[in-house]
Design a protein around this motif. Sequence first.
Motif, PDB file in Angstrom:
ATOM      1  N   UNK A 223      -9.971   8.600   4.941  1.00  0.00           N
ATOM      2  CA  UNK A 223     -10.360   9.902   5.500  1.00  0.00           C
ATOM      3  C   UNK A 223      -9.093  10.670   5.879  1.00  0.00           C
ATOM      4  N   UNK A 224      -8.639  11.510   4.980  1.00  0.00           N
ATOM      5  CA  UNK A 224      -7.383  12.238   5.143  1.00  0.00           C
ATOM      6  C   UNK A 224      -7.618  13.594   5.799  1.00  0.00           C
ATOM      7  N   UNK A 225      -6.503  14.216   6.224  1.00  0.00           N
ATOM      8  CA  UNK A 225      -6.566  15.554   6.799  1.00  0.00           C
ATOM      9  C   UNK A 225      -6.893  16.583   5.714  1.00  0.00           C
ATOM     10  N   UNK A 226      -7.231  17.785   6.152  1.00  0.00           N
ATOM     11  CA  UNK A 226      -7.666  18.823   5.210  1.00  0.00           C
ATOM     12  C   UNK A 226      -6.574  19.243   4.230  1.00  0.00           C
ATOM     13  N   UNK A 227      -5.303  19.037   4.609  1.00  0.00           N
ATOM     14  CA  UNK A 227      -4.202  19.429   3.722  1.00  0.00           C
ATOM     15  C   UNK A 227      -3.614  18.246   2.952  1.00  0.00           C
ATOM     16  N   UNK A 228      -4.199  17.065   3.108  1.00  0.00           N
ATOM     17  CA  UNK A 228      -3.688  15.879   2.433  1.00  0.00           C
ATOM     18  C   UNK A 228      -4.489  15.596   1.170  1.00  0.00           C
ATOM     19  N   UNK A 229      -3.801  15.608   0.044  1.00  0.00           N
ATOM     20  CA  UNK A 229      -4.398  15.257  -1.232  1.00  0.00           C
ATOM     21  C   UNK A 229      -3.534  14.131  -1.807  1.00  0.00           C
TER      22      UNK A 229
ATOM     23  N   UNK B  84       5.323  12.371  -5.443  1.00  0.00           N
ATOM     24  CA  UNK B  84       6.173  11.214  -5.170  1.00  0.00           C
ATOM     25  C   UNK B  84       5.336   9.980  -4.843  1.00  0.00           C
ATOM     26  N   UNK B  85       5.958   8.819  -5.024  1.00  0.00           N
ATOM     27  CA  UNK B  85       5.398   7.559  -4.537  1.00  0.00           C
ATOM     28  C   UNK B  85       6.130   7.195  -3.261  1.00  0.00           C
ATOM     29  N   UNK B  86       5.385   6.836  -2.230  1.00  0.00           N
ATOM     30  CA  UNK B  86       6.015   6.510  -0.948  1.00  0.00           C
ATOM     31  C   UNK B  86       5.076   5.635  -0.130  1.00  0.00           C
ATOM     32  N   UNK B  87       5.550   5.180   1.011  1.00  0.00           N
ATOM     33  CA  UNK B  87       4.701   4.419   1.918  1.00  0.00           C
ATOM     34  C   UNK B  87       3.829   5.362   2.740  1.00  0.00           C
ATOM     35  N   UNK B  88       2.837   4.799   3.386  1.00  0.00           N
ATOM     36  CA  UNK B  88       2.013   5.577   4.309  1.00  0.00           C
ATOM     37  C   UNK B  88       2.889   6.088   5.448  1.00  0.00           C
ATOM     38  N   UNK B  89       2.718   7.351   5.808  1.00  0.00           N
ATOM     39  CA  UNK B  89       3.511   7.951   6.878  1.00  0.00           C
ATOM     40  C   UNK B  89       2.733   9.110   7.470  1.00  0.00           C
ATOM     41  N   UNK B  90       3.115   9.508   8.677  1.00  0.00           N
ATOM     42  CA  UNK B  90       2.456  10.656   9.285  1.00  0.00           C
ATOM     43  C   UNK B  90       3.006  10.964  10.654  1.00  0.00           C
TER      44      UNK B  90
ATOM     45  N   UNK C 263      -1.127   2.798  13.240  1.00  0.00           N
ATOM     46  CA  UNK C 263      -2.437   2.218  12.912  1.00  0.00           C
ATOM     47  C   UNK C 263      -3.396   3.300  12.421  1.00  0.00           C
ATOM     48  N   UNK C 264      -3.371   4.447  13.087  1.00  0.00           N
ATOM     49  CA  UNK C 264      -4.247   5.549  12.699  1.00  0.00           C
ATOM     50  C   UNK C 264      -3.918   6.068  11.307  1.00  0.00           C
ATOM     51  N   UNK C 265      -2.639   6.276  11.031  1.00  0.00           N
ATOM     52  CA  UNK C 265      -2.237   6.798   9.735  1.00  0.00           C
ATOM     53  C   UNK C 265      -2.586   5.829   8.603  1.00  0.00           C
ATOM     54  N   UNK C 266      -2.377   4.529   8.833  1.00  0.00           N
ATOM     55  CA  UNK C 266      -2.706   3.543   7.801  1.00  0.00           C
ATOM     56  C   UNK C 266      -4.197   3.588   7.481  1.00  0.00           C
ATOM     57  N   UNK C 267      -5.017   3.653   8.503  1.00  0.00           N
ATOM     58  CA  UNK C 267      -6.466   3.689   8.301  1.00  0.00           C
ATOM     59  C   UNK C 267      -6.889   4.977   7.606  1.00  0.00           C
TER      60      UNK C 267
ATOM     61  N   UNK D  40       0.841  -1.190   0.000  1.00  0.00           N
ATOM     62  CA  UNK D  40       0.000   0.000   0.000  1.00  0.00           C
ATOM     63  C   UNK D  40       0.877   1.241   0.000  1.00  0.00           C
ATOM     64  N   UNK D  41       0.836   1.971  -1.102  1.00  0.00           N
ATOM     65  CA  UNK D  41       1.630   3.187  -1.254  1.00  0.00           C
ATOM     66  C   UNK D  41       0.700   4.351  -1.568  1.00  0.00           C
ATOM     67  N   UNK D  42       1.232   5.546  -1.465  1.00  0.00           N
ATOM     68  CA  UNK D  42       0.459   6.743  -1.795  1.00  0.00           C
ATOM     69  C   UNK D  42       1.269   7.637  -2.716  1.00  0.00           C
ATOM     70  N   UNK D  43       0.545   8.362  -3.555  1.00  0.00           N
ATOM     71  CA  UNK D  43       1.128   9.401  -4.404  1.00  0.00           C
ATOM     72  C   UNK D  43       0.659  10.733  -3.865  1.00  0.00           C
ATOM     73  N   UNK D  44       1.621  11.634  -3.589  1.00  0.00           N
ATOM     74  CA  UNK D  44       1.251  12.958  -3.110  1.00  0.00           C
ATOM     75  C   UNK D  44       2.359  13.957  -3.408  1.00  0.00           C
ATOM     76  N   UNK D  45       2.001  15.230  -3.386  1.00  0.00           N
ATOM     77  CA  UNK D  45       2.952  16.298  -3.687  1.00  0.00           C
ATOM     78  C   UNK D  45       3.841  16.567  -2.486  1.00  0.00           C
ATOM     79  N   UNK D  46       5.132  16.690  -2.743  1.00  0.00           N
ATOM     80  CA  UNK D  46       6.102  17.037  -1.704  1.00  0.00           C
ATOM     81  C   UNK D  46       6.743  18.368  -2.071  1.00  0.00           C
ATOM     82  N   UNK D  47       6.436  19.392  -1.248  1.00  0.00           N
ATOM     83  CA  UNK D  47       6.856  20.748  -1.610  1.00  0.00           C
ATOM     84  C   UNK D  47       8.354  20.958  -1.502  1.00  0.00           C
TER      85      UNK D  47
END
Length: 206
Positions: free
Chosen positions: A166-172, A86-92, A120-124, A73-80
């Motif tokens: 269900x991501x945070x308001x700044x997570x796309x 980028x493609x990366x693992x779940x993190x937070x 656990x929270x971040x993965x969910x 399970x990976x995510x794609x998101x913008x890294x400023x």
Amino acid sequence: MNNQHDIRQNTELSDNALKWKPVSTEHIVQDKWIDFRRMAYELPDGTVFSPYYNFSRRSYVVIVASDEEGRYLCVRQYRHGIGEVTTEFVAGGIECDSDREYLTKQDTITSREDALEAAKRELEEETGYSSDEWEHLITIPSAATIADNYAFIYRAKNCRRTHAQHTDSTEFLRMERLSADEIEALIAAGKFQQAVHVMAWLLSQR
């Protein structure tokens, strides 16, 4: 036993000769997100040098998670920082019970969210998946040269979808399920662009 004690004591004495002593601290930015400092240090030879910059930010978790089909399970998101998606693992970040996003020397470890619970929270939140099979791989300074926060690395197996994302308001972000070969190919091509995440992958595959 005495030999081990002597070795440890000698190592501590020799390490003390390498330590720098802080002389002055200027807080350039100090808000809830970061404490960014300009420091002067006395070096081991007695000279004082500045500026050295360092900062405090919150510690965080990285999860190498695979589902019941063995896909990761990976995510794609913008890294400023690098201005790229980028493609990366779940993190937070690990949450703190204060008005800051990081711990200070006056805080206690009990004022911080448990790292496994944060994982656990971040993965969910980022994927909608959960797991009953967790393994702690390593806790390591995130960037020891300039920062005092830590990365807590976990492996989660046989993840299954249990919630809606269900991501945070700044997570796309967009979740992707990748094979081991696809991750290896991304790393080889320089397209898996988080150093701690690459380390997490290598540790998880040992």
